[in-house]
Design a protein around this motif. Structure first.
Motif: not given
Length: 262
Positions: A19, A22-23, A26, A188-192, A194-195
């Protein structure tokens, strides 16, 4: 204090490490989307973030500090990794266009010396991208990740370090607004998350990502002491030139004239 290279590798192979890859990756690639034709050095443990540059950069090196250890990179290709003293890189002056520092300034015992050495090998106008743990974040408080070791930075502290070593900060961002937990639901909810975190609590991001440009002149710090002045006696004659008819000589009088110290 550098962590062992095997500990770094194990962390980035775990779900939380993937994770982070990825973050933070980016954020790094958003700052440097294209390094075509450039000579690039990465210092610390940057392998999770530099794979996309293999086909772009003219030359790409992964320099790993001796206290940390070294491992082959990339896997399945010609080795580009080398073991170095981060304060004395085996490179000539002004030969590198870009330098990426990950797990470096926070773990080194002499961050100033590292930045000065990077300044030496960069071309005029060359740039660095430093990824460091944020002092305000939960990531810097927990030793379950590499960001919980060494010295965390505030944005102001990092900017001061850069200016002291003749770098001019040009851009700054942050990443890892999610908490450093290993929960599957969180992952699983990391992308949301993060925003959401980027909007609601940007000051508490896990890492700071700061770009800076090499300056080729020394700046003068604010509040620098001005040249001191003292009063020195300078003798000036009040009488006309010697030998002038009908005049009398008088002793020279002393006048004080301001002159700067040599």
């Amino acid at each position: 204090m550098y962590l062992d290279v095997l500990d770094m590798k194990r962390f980035y192979e775990q779900p939380l490490g993937q994770l982070v890859r990825t973050i933070v990756g980016h954020a790094v690639h958003a700052q440097w989307p294209n390094l075509n034709g450039m000579r690039v050095i990465s210092l610390g443990f940057p392998q999770p973030y530099i794979d996309p540059y293999i086909g772009q950069a003219e030359r790409l090196l992964a320099a790993m500090p001796a206290p940390q250890g070294v491992m082959q990179w990339p896997v399945g290709g010609p080795n580009r990794a080398l073991l170095v003293d981060e304060r004395s890189l085996p490179l000539p002056d002004a030969c590198i266009d870009r330098a990426l520092l990950v797990h470096t300034l926070d773990l080194s015992n002499d961050s100033i010396a590292v930045l000065r050495e990077i300044w030496r090998v960069l071309v005029p106008g060359g740039r660095i991208l430093a990824v460091v743990p944020n002092r305000r974040s939960l990531w810097s408080q927990l030793e379950t990740t590499p960001f919980g070791y060494g010295r965390p930075f505030s944005k102001g502290q990092l900017s001061a370090f850069l200016r002291e070593t003749r770098f001019r900060p040009t851009a700054a961002t942050s990443a890892l607004h999610v908490p450093p937990l290993r929960s599957r639901l969180l992952l699983r909810s990391a992308s949301g998350l993060e925003r959401i975190g980027r909007r609601l609590w940007p000051a508490f991001a896990g890492v700071l990502v700061v770009e800076a440009e090499k300056q080729i002149y020394q700046t003068i710090p604010k509040g620098a002491p001005k040249a001191a002045h003292i009063l020195r006696p300078v003798f000036v004659s009040d009488s006309p030139p010697t030998g002038t008819a009908g005049t009398s000589r008088q002793a020279p009088s002393a006048h004080l004239e301001r002159k700067p110290l040599d």
